[in-house]
Motif scaffolding. Structure first.
Motif, PDB file in Angstrom:
ATOM      1  N   THR A 115      18.233  -9.988   4.973  1.00  0.00           N
ATOM      2  CA  THR A 115      16.863  -9.971   4.483  1.00  0.00           C
ATOM      3  C   THR A 115      16.501 -11.342   3.927  1.00  0.00           C
ATOM      4  OG1 THR A 115      17.565  -9.277   2.281  1.00  0.00           O
ATOM      5  CG2 THR A 115      17.014  -7.526   3.856  1.00  0.00           C
ATOM      6  N   ALA A 116      15.266 -11.457   3.432  1.00  0.00           N
ATOM      7  CA  ALA A 116      14.839 -12.654   2.705  1.00  0.00           C
ATOM      8  C   ALA A 116      14.437 -12.205   1.307  1.00  0.00           C
ATOM      9  CB  ALA A 116      13.688 -13.332   3.427  1.00  0.00           C
ATOM     10  N   PRO A 117      15.414 -11.891   0.463  1.00  0.00           N
ATOM     11  CA  PRO A 117      15.122 -11.265  -0.831  1.00  0.00           C
ATOM     12  C   PRO A 117      14.344 -12.152  -1.786  1.00  0.00           C
ATOM     13  CG  PRO A 117      17.426 -11.947  -0.736  1.00  0.00           C
ATOM     14  CD  PRO A 117      16.872 -12.135   0.644  1.00  0.00           C
ATOM     15  N   LEU A 118      14.352 -13.465  -1.560  1.00  0.00           N
ATOM     16  CA  LEU A 118      13.690 -14.366  -2.492  1.00  0.00           C
ATOM     17  C   LEU A 118      12.380 -14.918  -1.949  1.00  0.00           C
ATOM     18  CD1 LEU A 118      16.819 -16.299  -3.833  1.00  0.00           C
ATOM     19  CD2 LEU A 118      15.727 -14.260  -4.763  1.00  0.00           C
ATOM     20  N   ALA A 119      11.937 -14.401  -0.818  1.00  0.00           N
ATOM     21  CA  ALA A 119      10.663 -14.853  -0.258  1.00  0.00           C
ATOM     22  C   ALA A 119       9.514 -14.376  -1.135  1.00  0.00           C
ATOM     23  CB  ALA A 119      10.489 -14.331   1.161  1.00  0.00           C
ATOM     24  N   GLY A 120       8.488 -15.197  -1.195  1.00  0.00           N
ATOM     25  CA  GLY A 120       7.299 -14.818  -1.957  1.00  0.00           C
ATOM     26  C   GLY A 120       6.280 -14.177  -1.047  1.00  0.00           C
ATOM     27  N   ARG A 121       5.061 -14.704  -1.041  1.00  0.00           N
ATOM     28  CA  ARG A 121       3.996 -14.134  -0.228  1.00  0.00           C
ATOM     29  C   ARG A 121       4.267 -14.336   1.257  1.00  0.00           C
ATOM     30  NH1 ARG A 121      -0.797 -12.891  -2.273  1.00  0.00           N
ATOM     31  NH2 ARG A 121      -1.838 -13.630  -0.395  1.00  0.00           N
ATOM     32  N   ILE A 122       4.830 -15.477   1.626  1.00  0.00           N
ATOM     33  CA  ILE A 122       5.071 -15.761   3.040  1.00  0.00           C
ATOM     34  C   ILE A 122       6.456 -15.246   3.416  1.00  0.00           C
ATOM     35  CG2 ILE A 122       5.194 -17.560   4.804  1.00  0.00           C
ATOM     36  CD1 ILE A 122       3.437 -19.291   3.004  1.00  0.00           C
ATOM     37  N   GLN A 123       6.476 -14.224   4.226  1.00  0.00           N
ATOM     38  CA  GLN A 123       7.718 -13.562   4.605  1.00  0.00           C
ATOM     39  C   GLN A 123       8.129 -13.985   6.019  1.00  0.00           C
ATOM     40  OE1 GLN A 123       9.567 -11.253   2.853  1.00  0.00           O
ATOM     41  NE2 GLN A 123       8.260 -11.340   1.042  1.00  0.00           N
ATOM     42  N   PRO A 124       9.405 -14.211   6.248  1.00  0.00           N
ATOM     43  CA  PRO A 124       9.862 -14.479   7.616  1.00  0.00           C
ATOM     44  C   PRO A 124       9.734 -13.233   8.473  1.00  0.00           C
ATOM     45  CG  PRO A 124      11.735 -14.203   6.146  1.00  0.00           C
ATOM     46  CD  PRO A 124      10.512 -14.197   5.277  1.00  0.00           C
ATOM     47  N   GLY A 125       9.565 -13.425   9.775  1.00  0.00           N
ATOM     48  CA  GLY A 125       9.466 -12.287  10.669  1.00  0.00           C
ATOM     49  C   GLY A 125       8.111 -11.624  10.677  1.00  0.00           C
ATOM     50  N   PRO A 281      13.084 -29.684 -19.315  1.00  0.00           N
ATOM     51  CA  PRO A 281      12.347 -30.359 -20.384  1.00  0.00           C
ATOM     52  C   PRO A 281      13.208 -30.926 -21.505  1.00  0.00           C
ATOM     53  CG  PRO A 281      12.029 -27.977 -20.500  1.00  0.00           C
ATOM     54  CD  PRO A 281      12.735 -28.251 -19.217  1.00  0.00           C
ATOM     55  N   ASP A 282      14.409 -30.399 -21.689  1.00  0.00           N
ATOM     56  CA  ASP A 282      15.279 -30.930 -22.756  1.00  0.00           C
ATOM     57  C   ASP A 282      16.434 -31.756 -22.209  1.00  0.00           C
ATOM     58  OD1 ASP A 282      16.797 -28.965 -21.593  1.00  0.00           O
ATOM     59  OD2 ASP A 282      17.138 -27.799 -23.432  1.00  0.00           O
ATOM     60  N   GLY A 283      16.419 -32.026 -20.897  1.00  0.00           N
ATOM     61  CA  GLY A 283      17.452 -32.862 -20.293  1.00  0.00           C
ATOM     62  C   GLY A 283      18.715 -32.126 -19.897  1.00  0.00           C
ATOM     63  N   THR A 284      18.770 -30.823 -20.150  1.00  0.00           N
ATOM     64  CA  THR A 284      19.965 -30.058 -19.794  1.00  0.00           C
ATOM     65  C   THR A 284      20.251 -30.174 -18.298  1.00  0.00           C
ATOM     66  OG1 THR A 284      19.551 -28.444 -21.546  1.00  0.00           O
ATOM     67  CG2 THR A 284      21.024 -27.768 -19.767  1.00  0.00           C
ATOM     68  N   GLY A 285      21.464 -30.571 -17.954  1.00  0.00           N
ATOM     69  CA  GLY A 285      21.885 -30.639 -16.562  1.00  0.00           C
ATOM     70  C   GLY A 285      21.408 -31.844 -15.785  1.00  0.00           C
ATOM     71  N   CYS A 286      20.583 -32.693 -16.366  1.00  0.00           N
ATOM     72  CA  CYS A 286      20.069 -33.855 -15.626  1.00  0.00           C
ATOM     73  C   CYS A 286      21.223 -34.777 -15.236  1.00  0.00           C
ATOM     74  CB  CYS A 286      19.063 -34.620 -16.477  1.00  0.00           C
ATOM     75  SG  CYS A 286      17.571 -33.670 -16.865  1.00  0.00           S
ATOM     76  N   GLY A 287      21.350 -35.034 -13.951  1.00  0.00           N
ATOM     77  CA  GLY A 287      22.432 -35.874 -13.450  1.00  0.00           C
ATOM     78  C   GLY A 287      23.697 -35.104 -13.135  1.00  0.00           C
ATOM     79  N   GLY A 288      23.697 -33.807 -13.384  1.00  0.00           N
ATOM     80  CA  GLY A 288      24.871 -32.992 -13.108  1.00  0.00           C
ATOM     81  C   GLY A 288      24.741 -32.239 -11.793  1.00  0.00           C
ATOM     82  N   PRO A 289      25.676 -31.323 -11.500  1.00  0.00           N
ATOM     83  CA  PRO A 289      25.630 -30.547 -10.260  1.00  0.00           C
ATOM     84  C   PRO A 289      24.349 -29.705 -10.158  1.00  0.00           C
ATOM     85  CG  PRO A 289      27.773 -30.349 -11.308  1.00  0.00           C
ATOM     86  CD  PRO A 289      26.879 -31.008 -12.303  1.00  0.00           C
ATOM     87  N   LEU A 290      23.867 -29.575  -8.930  1.00  0.00           N
ATOM     88  CA  LEU A 290      22.675 -28.786  -8.650  1.00  0.00           C
ATOM     89  C   LEU A 290      23.040 -27.655  -7.690  1.00  0.00           C
ATOM     90  CD1 LEU A 290      20.169 -31.712  -7.906  1.00  0.00           C
ATOM     91  CD2 LEU A 290      20.486 -30.519 -10.092  1.00  0.00           C
ATOM     92  N   ARG A 291      22.312 -26.563  -7.783  1.00  0.00           N
ATOM     93  CA  ARG A 291      22.477 -25.477  -6.816  1.00  0.00           C
ATOM     94  C   ARG A 291      21.111 -25.116  -6.242  1.00  0.00           C
ATOM     95  NH1 ARG A 291      25.607 -19.936  -8.307  1.00  0.00           N
ATOM     96  NH2 ARG A 291      23.666 -19.448  -9.424  1.00  0.00           N
ATOM     97  N   LEU A 292      21.024 -25.174  -4.907  1.00  0.00           N
ATOM     98  CA  LEU A 292      19.789 -24.870  -4.196  1.00  0.00           C
ATOM     99  C   LEU A 292      19.930 -23.516  -3.511  1.00  0.00           C
ATOM    100  CD1 LEU A 292      19.306 -28.324  -2.390  1.00  0.00           C
ATOM    101  CD2 LEU A 292      18.650 -27.708  -4.726  1.00  0.00           C
ATOM    102  N   THR A 293      18.862 -22.713  -3.569  1.00  0.00           N
ATOM    103  CA  THR A 293      18.871 -21.397  -2.940  1.00  0.00           C
ATOM    104  C   THR A 293      17.611 -21.250  -2.103  1.00  0.00           C
ATOM    105  OG1 THR A 293      20.015 -20.492  -4.874  1.00  0.00           O
ATOM    106  CG2 THR A 293      19.069 -18.909  -3.324  1.00  0.00           C
ATOM    107  N   ASP A 294      17.761 -20.847  -0.834  1.00  0.00           N
ATOM    108  CA  ASP A 294      16.580 -20.641   0.007  1.00  0.00           C
ATOM    109  C   ASP A 294      16.117 -19.190  -0.088  1.00  0.00           C
ATOM    110  OD1 ASP A 294      18.219 -19.110   1.652  1.00  0.00           O
ATOM    111  OD2 ASP A 294      18.048 -20.398   3.409  1.00  0.00           O
ATOM    112  N   ILE A 295      15.029 -18.859   0.621  1.00  0.00           N
ATOM    113  CA  ILE A 295      14.448 -17.518   0.508  1.00  0.00           C
ATOM    114  C   ILE A 295      15.367 -16.431   1.051  1.00  0.00           C
ATOM    115  CG2 ILE A 295      12.085 -18.364   0.532  1.00  0.00           C
ATOM    116  CD1 ILE A 295      11.938 -17.498   3.485  1.00  0.00           C
ATOM    117  N   HIS A 296      16.351 -16.808   1.888  1.00  0.00           N
ATOM    118  CA  HIS A 296      17.292 -15.837   2.442  1.00  0.00           C
ATOM    119  C   HIS A 296      18.482 -15.597   1.527  1.00  0.00           C
ATOM    120  CE1 HIS A 296      15.112 -16.001   6.243  1.00  0.00           C
ATOM    121  NE2 HIS A 296      15.149 -17.307   6.143  1.00  0.00           N
ATOM    122  N   GLY A 297      18.537 -16.338   0.419  1.00  0.00           N
ATOM    123  CA  GLY A 297      19.653 -16.184  -0.505  1.00  0.00           C
ATOM    124  C   GLY A 297      20.813 -17.123  -0.228  1.00  0.00           C
TER     125      GLY A 297
END
Length: 323
Positions: A115-125, A281-297
């Motif tokens: 599925t695409a559990p994180l999709a908003g208004r625009i749904q795949p398919g 806004p408080d600088g937490t995590g700036c310059g550290g590891p990032l995690r990206l998630t797409d609409i499919h999870g």
């Protein structure tokens, strides 16, 4: 003695009168029973009422909120108004309703979740219908803050479906009624009165569908997960530091749903802005590891991206294609 013998017969007469009255009452009762028994629908009214189905026991025609939808049916999306949604496959209002023929669902292959559990208004398919207009896109930059585009096959998404920049970077296949089609990338927002379902295409993209003199044409469009050899890049916003930062992902194949930073307590989700940066806004995590998630999870972890404002820093990762 004469008076006493004269009073004795009276009790016998009272007994005979009582017996006669009893017989009369019994006869009347028998007649009433016969009338009741022989009339149409001779059962008492109280019996018929008890046998009738109670209205409260009839099955409800509505689906209770939070109750699983009937098998094979789609529950309406919660919290979605049909008047504010683009023309797409409508969720059935009742278990017997059928999807609208205006929207044509596809059955693309999905990641493991299916599925695409994180999709908003625009749904795949889903195929949406609306109108296309055109504008002067200049270098292809726009509200998504990507900067100049490598080509001008770009589009501005209507304000409603732009959804606070959730549509940024989405690839769309747009089809005209004459059969012509073009693939565009969302880089801008088309403000009101652009209606839900409407796309404002660059002149270059519109010209692939019709002459510019047409001005406004009916189109259908759907979300794509294109083939590409490019990887995702990360950029920190102007003014970012260890104390405040805005982070942006560029070149993602599928629409981006979340961007998180790692903290001592785990992953923390950042708030997305209308100009398509995620803020700490408080600088937490700036310059550290990032995690990206797409609409499919699908999740991608990116390490080693330092705070270098306005510098596009390539990564070696990309979301898997969904076809």
């Amino acid at each position: 003695m004469a008076s006493a013998s004269h009073r004795r017969p009276r009790p016998a007469r009272k007994r005979r009168t009582a017996l006669l009255a009893t017989a009369v009452v019994a006869a009347v009762g028998l007649v009433v029973c016969l009338v009741v028994a022989l009339r149409p629908g001779g059962e008492p009214d109280t019996v018929r009422t008890a046998a009738a189905p109670d209205a409260s026991s009839r099955p409800s025609a509505r689906t209770t909120a939070g109750e699983p939808a009937p098998a094979g049916k789609t529950k309406p999306a919660e919290g979605k108004s049909s008047s504010a949604s683009p023309s797409r496959t409508a969720a059935p209002a009742t278990p017997s309703a059928r999807p609208s023929p205006v929207a044509t669902p596809r059955s693309p292959a999905r990641p493991a979740s299916g599925t695409a559990p994180l999709a908003g208004r625009i749904q795949p398919g889903v195929t949406y219908r609306g109108v296309a207009t055109h504008y002067d896109a200049a270098d292809g930059d726009g509200a998504c803050s990507y900067g100049p585009s490598p080509d001008l096959m770009v589009a501005a998404m209507n304000h409603t479906d732009y959804e606070t920049s959730a549509a940024c970077g989405a690839y769309l296949l747009v089809r005209a009624a004459n059969g012509a089609s073009v693939t565009v990338r969302v880089t801008n927002e088309c403000p009101l009165p652009c209606a839900p379902g409407q796309l404002d295409l660059s002149k270059e993209a519109f010209a692939k569908l019709a002459g510019l003199s047409a001005g406004r044409i009916p189109v259908s469009w759907s979300l794509l997960s294109p083939g590409t050899s490019d990887t995702i890049s990360i950029r920190y916003k102007t003014g970012s530091s260890r104390h405040w930062c805005g982070v942006q992902a560029l070149g993602h194949r599928n629409p981006l749903a979340r961007l998180e930073i790692r903290t001592g307590g785990g992953w923390q989700r950042l708030t997305r802005t209308e100009y398509n940066y995620f803020l700490s806004p408080d600088g937490t995590g700036c310059g550290g590891p990032l995690r990206l998630t797409d609409i499919h999870g699908q999740r991608l972890t990116v390490d080693g991206v330092t705070v270098r404002p306005d510098v596009v820093q390539p990564t070696r990762v990309q979301f898997a294609r969904v076809t």
